[in-house]
Design a protein around this motif. Structure first.
Motif, PDB file in Angstrom:
ATOM      1  N   ASP B  14     -63.987 -71.446  20.273  1.00  0.00           N
ATOM      2  CA  ASP B  14     -63.832 -72.544  19.145  1.00  0.00           C
ATOM      3  C   ASP B  14     -64.630 -74.071  19.970  1.00  0.00           C
ATOM      4  O   ASP B  14     -64.754 -75.057  19.657  1.00  0.00           O
ATOM      5  CB  ASP B  14     -63.621 -72.309  18.549  1.00  0.00           C
ATOM      6  CG  ASP B  14     -63.907 -71.746  17.443  1.00  0.00           C
ATOM      7  OD1 ASP B  14     -64.757 -70.933  16.824  1.00  0.00           O
ATOM      8  OD2 ASP B  14     -63.056 -70.934  17.134  1.00  0.00           O
ATOM      9  N   ARG B 332     -67.787 -74.366  21.832  1.00  0.00           N
ATOM     10  CA  ARG B 332     -68.486 -75.036  20.895  1.00  0.00           C
ATOM     11  C   ARG B 332     -68.751 -76.675  20.642  1.00  0.00           C
ATOM     12  O   ARG B 332     -68.875 -77.229  20.050  1.00  0.00           O
ATOM     13  CB  ARG B 332     -68.520 -74.914  18.785  1.00  0.00           C
ATOM     14  CG  ARG B 332     -68.391 -73.148  19.157  1.00  0.00           C
ATOM     15  CD  ARG B 332     -67.980 -72.032  17.758  1.00  0.00           C
ATOM     16  NE  ARG B 332     -68.674 -73.373  16.514  1.00  0.00           N
ATOM     17  CZ  ARG B 332     -67.874 -73.233  15.072  1.00  0.00           C
ATOM     18  NH1 ARG B 332     -66.666 -72.904  15.286  1.00  0.00           N
ATOM     19  NH2 ARG B 332     -67.627 -74.334  14.504  1.00  0.00           N
ATOM     20  N   ILE B 333     -67.220 -76.855  21.163  1.00  0.00           N
ATOM     21  CA  ILE B 333     -66.380 -77.964  21.861  1.00  0.00           C
ATOM     22  C   ILE B 333     -65.887 -78.584  22.704  1.00  0.00           C
ATOM     23  O   ILE B 333     -64.814 -77.131  22.984  1.00  0.00           O
ATOM     24  CB  ILE B 333     -65.280 -78.325  20.130  1.00  0.00           C
ATOM     25  CG1 ILE B 333     -66.210 -78.467  18.759  1.00  0.00           C
ATOM     26  CG2 ILE B 333     -65.058 -80.054  21.114  1.00  0.00           C
ATOM     27  CD1 ILE B 333     -65.070 -78.492  17.953  1.00  0.00           C
ATOM     28  N   ASN B 576     -70.070 -83.397  20.252  1.00  0.00           N
ATOM     29  CA  ASN B 576     -68.594 -82.325  20.403  1.00  0.00           C
ATOM     30  C   ASN B 576     -68.050 -82.241  21.496  1.00  0.00           C
ATOM     31  O   ASN B 576     -67.615 -81.336  22.180  1.00  0.00           O
ATOM     32  CB  ASN B 576     -69.571 -81.010  20.271  1.00  0.00           C
ATOM     33  CG  ASN B 576     -70.345 -81.050  20.921  1.00  0.00           C
ATOM     34  OD1 ASN B 576     -70.900 -81.655  22.574  1.00  0.00           O
ATOM     35  ND2 ASN B 576     -70.585 -79.206  21.634  1.00  0.00           N
ATOM     36  N   MET B 612     -65.322 -79.591  12.254  1.00  0.00           N
ATOM     37  CA  MET B 612     -65.528 -78.263  12.242  1.00  0.00           C
ATOM     38  C   MET B 612     -65.666 -78.032  10.528  1.00  0.00           C
ATOM     39  O   MET B 612     -67.541 -77.430  10.497  1.00  0.00           O
ATOM     40  CB  MET B 612     -64.586 -77.475  13.281  1.00  0.00           C
ATOM     41  CG  MET B 612     -65.129 -77.951  14.340  1.00  0.00           C
ATOM     42  SD  MET B 612     -63.073 -76.599  15.015  1.00  0.00           S
ATOM     43  CE  MET B 612     -64.097 -75.084  15.565  1.00  0.00           C
TER      44      MET B 612
END
Lengths: 216, 617
Positions: B14, B332-333, B576, B612
């Motif tokens: 994540d 994702r980040i 992000n 998120m």
């Protein structure tokens, strides 16, 4: 060791407790005597950027030492001239300060290499001077004779022109003896440092100290 | 298994956090306890303060009495691994005052004061980064500090007010444990009740300074230090920090309860194996690892943030220093917390056809507005402190119990000082453990004593000195920045930084004011200055980087054209991508930056979690 060294050894200038500020720095040329071939470069390896910290090191463990028996005899005599035994604590040589000085001048770093030249040449000078004046090396002199030489070189600003180099050596040597002695348990006790022990509570200062300072 | 090899990482995380210090550690704590899967990449080796800290070792047990060497710049026992003013295999370039302008030279000095380098850069390569050895000084920025331009027309305003960050200062102080008092002073914020821990009594020379400084109108008050002066109640604190989240509460409480209170001994700069002070490695990472949501790869030197076809960050490339392989991990980040300059370096090295000037750099401001803290100091010898009875005044080793907050706001606002921003004063004194060179002043004050008299003089003078160090605000300027050197690469093949740095008259005049003030404080105690007070601030001031408060290289703001990050430390160009170290700072108040880095990182991660959940990132 240059006494301006202290700013280098602590976090920025003063994480520890006191610095020897620039007052005496100007008195310490990096090269006290003319270069002398006696000071062969040390052969050891640096301890590196990630040494084991939780370990007790002994002089000679990390790099080979330098002093021969005669040089060591002179170092011992000088150590004990500067910090002799008294009723509070033993002499510098009794707590291993000559070993520290040997470790220092044998270390594979630039500052120590510069100090090495000053110390080895200084030892040579002081024995030659002892021989010239009294016919024996420094370690063989009695206390009065040692003092007569030391008084000529103990304080650089007052030293005669012909003693400037020797006085520079003596100042460096005294700093090394001071560092060596007061970082031993005996030296810390002598000077009145009783910390480095775990305490349940940070103790109140003695009333006597507060009274003396007008803080009670 | 939370410490993982490169080959054992998950297919995707994540969040990827680059760096494990104050910003990275805080981010990992907040995110892992919030339940997302986090990968932390640390460029240095794994490091365990519980096992490795040389707590009670004396200088006499170290090589060369623990003196500074080219291998260990702050002395043998300092908690710095593979670093200092130089770091093996990782050169950087800087202009030098003794060389032609616009020529750059490899930085080789390992002593800050007196260097001819325009910039001197402290790095370390170990888990927890510089939080292992930092000074623990934890001062909140005040309301003025967020709006400096509005007050005096100089520098830049932050895109929010003190009130916005205050709740995060509350959280950080609660978690890490900060001792201090609420004094109600101007621009020196109080904390909510029951947040600060009790301050220890001042050391005796600090009491003496307080008494005499009062006559000069200079306040001496308890310091704010990230050191547990007593045990903290883990359950109570965790409940307030993580309302409604029983799992996070348990993890946090266990972490807090595993820490012991300070036992008033051993130098804090070595770190602390009873976890009494704040280190990322003892405070942030244990609960984050216990959550099962954090993987850590050490010896992972990040070189670039990768970008997907959608223009968003896709992950990072790093060099596994053990295998020398280039590795890519997906996230994702991405949160950069590698230190202000190192994060700027990563962004500038993340070039692509889409982002030819580096990532998140459409403003051209990455690397710009590099700031450090103004530093200058003087030592005094105080006859009244001579020959005090023997007692234990060590305290939290090397850490000040008292300090002087900036006190001349009104005079400054009235234009009476000739410089724009303030400083505080840090105090080093007391009967501390002797180290290499620490009694070197005996040479001059005893005028060449030796023998029994010398021993008596050493007893007399020990504990009679006091060092005053000013730490002041620098105003960002256009002449101070880092950029990629076109030629040099480090041992991992990654292009290195080069630095230009310049103080303005505001900073050098401030440094001269420090010296004048310290002289009057020392003489006000009946003491004498050891050394030379300078009236020319250029001779008093530390070199850029010398105080190790590098901030400002990825500045945040309200204008995407003029700043790198939005007010949530989120890249304007890449939504992000976040920065969680000192880079986002818009100014560098005299308040040491670590506490603010942690507060900002916490706020950033709350924003990350909220976005998120909304599906925005």
């Amino acid at each position: 060791m240059n006494i301006t060294e202290f700013p280098r050894i602590s976090r920025r200038e003063a994480i520890q407790w006191v610095i020897a500020a620039g007052a005496s720095a100007a008195l310490m040329p990096s090269q006290a005597f003319a270069a002398d071939a006696s000071a062969a470069a040390p052969s050891g390896k640096p301890y590196g950027t990630d040494p084991l910290l939780n370990h007790t090191y002994h002089p000679g463990e990390l790099w080979p030492l330098t002093l021969g028996p005669d040089q060591r005899g002179t170092v011992v005599a000088l150590c004990d001239l500067i910090i002799p035994a008294d009723d509070r604590s033993p002499s510098a040589s009794a707590v291993g300060v000559p070993d520290f000085i040997d470790e220092w001048i044998s270390a594979p770093y630039a500052q120590q290499a510069a100090d090495r030249a000053v110390v080895l040449d200084g030892l040579k000078w002081i024995d030659a001077e002892s021989g010239r004046r009294f016919g024996r090396p420094f370690a063989g002199l009695d206390a009065t004779q040692q003092t007569r030489i030391a008084d000529d070189i103990a304080w650089l600003p007052k030293a005669k022109p012909e003693h400037q180099s020797a006085a520079t050596f003596f100042a460096l040597f005294r700093n090394l003896v001071t560092t060596g002695f007061y970082t031993t348990p005996a030296g810390m006790k002598d000077i009145g440092f009783i910390g480095n022990v775990a305490l349940a509570k940070f103790p109140d200062p003695p009333k006597e100290a507060l009274a003396k300072l007008g803080l009670s | 298994m939370p410490f993982v090899a490169s080959s054992k990482t998950r297919p995707e995380y994540d969040v990827i956090i680059v760096g494990s210090g104050a910003g990275g550690g805080t981010s990992a704590y907040v995110l892992a306890l919030s339940g997302v899967k986090v990968l932390m990449l640390e460029a240095g080796r794994n490091y365990d303060p519980v096992k490795e800290t040389p707590m009670f070792q004396t200088p006499g047990q170290a090589p060369l009495r623990a003196a500074s060497t080219p291998d260990k710049h702050f002395g043998f026992h300092d908690a710095t691994v593979d670093g200092g003013w130089t770091s093996p295999g990782e050169p950087y370039m800087t202009r030098r005052s003794d060389k032609p302008a616009d020529t750059f030279h490899e930085a080789k000095d390992h002593v800050a004061f007196g260097t001819k380098q325009e910039w001197i850069w402290w790095r370390t390569r170990m888990l927890g980064g510089r939080t292992n050895h930092w000074g623990r000084i934890s001062l909140r920025m005040g309301p003025y500090d967020f709006k400096p331009r509005s007050r005096d027309g100089l520098g830049l305003d932050w895109p929010f007010t003190y009130e916005e960050l205050a709740p995060y200062y509350d959280k950080v102080e609660s978690l890490v444990g900060v001792w201090g008092t609420n004094e109600g002073l101007e621009n020196t914020p109080d904390s909510p009740n029951n947040t600060l821990l009790p301050a220890p009594r001042p050391r005796v020379p600090e009491m003496y300074l307080k008494k005499h400084a009062a006559k000069l109108g200079i306040p001496v008050i308890p310091s704010h230090m990230a050191i547990m002066s007593r045990k903290m109640n883990g359950a109570r604190i965790a409940k307030a920090l993580h309302p409604g989240d029983a799992n996070a509460q348990k993890l946090s409480a266990d972490g807090i309860n595993a820490r012991q209170a300070c036992f008033w001994a051993t130098p804090c700069g070595r770190g602390c194996n009873i976890k009494a002070n704040y280190q990322s490695t003892t405070v942030n990472l244990p609960p984050a690892l216990a959550s099962g949501n954090l993987d850590i790869v050490t010896d992972a030197m990040v070189r670039e943030v990768s970008v997907g076809a959608d223009g968003k960050a896709a992950g990072v490339h790093y060099v596994d220093k053990k295998t020398r392989q280039d590795v890519h991990v997906k996230g994702r980040i991405v949160i950069l917390a590698a230190s202000g300059c190192e994060s700027a370096r990563i962004l500038l090295n993340s070039r692509s056809a889409r982002f030819p000037d580096g990532l998140a750099n459409s403003s051209g401001k990455v690397g710009r507005y590099l700031m450090d803290t103004v530093g200058a100091g003087l030592t005094g010898q105080i006859p009244a402190l001579e020959n005090l009875p023997v007692f234990n005044d060590e305290g939290a080793g090397g850490s000040m119990h008292s300090y002087v907050p900036w006190w001349l706001y009104k005079e400054q606002l009235a234009g009476k000082l000739g410089f724009a921003r303030g400083y505080h004063i840090e105090i080093s004194t007391g009967r501390q453990m002797p180290g290499a060179g620490s009694l070197g002043f005996l040479d001059s004050v005893t005028q060449g004593a030796y023998g029994k008299r010398y021993k008596e003089e050493a007893r007399r003078y020990y504990g009679s000195t006091i060092h005053l160090a000013g730490r002041g605000e620098m105003i960002p300027n256009d002449d101070s920045f880092c950029e990629i050197d076109p030629d040099r690469k480090d041992a991992w093949g990654i292009p290195v930084l080069r630095f230009k740095f310049k103080w303005s008259d505001h900073e050098t005049k401030q440094a001269a004011h420090m010296h004048a003030t310290f002289r009057s404080m020392i003489e006000g105690m009946g003491g004498r200055v050891l050394g030379t007070p300078q009236t020319d601030g250029n001779k008093a001031i530390y070199p850029g980087g010398g105080i190790i408060h590098e901030v400002g290289t990825t500045c945040m703001g309200a204008d995407p054209k003029a700043t790198v990050l939005n007010p949530f430390c989120q890249a304007w160009d890449v939504k992000n991508l976040f920065v969680a170290d000192g880079g986002p700072f818009v100014s560098n108040a005299d308040k040491n930056p670590t506490l603010s880095i942690m507060a900002l990182a916490w706020r950033t991660c709350d924003h990350v979690m909220a976005e998120m959940k909304k599906g925005n990132i």
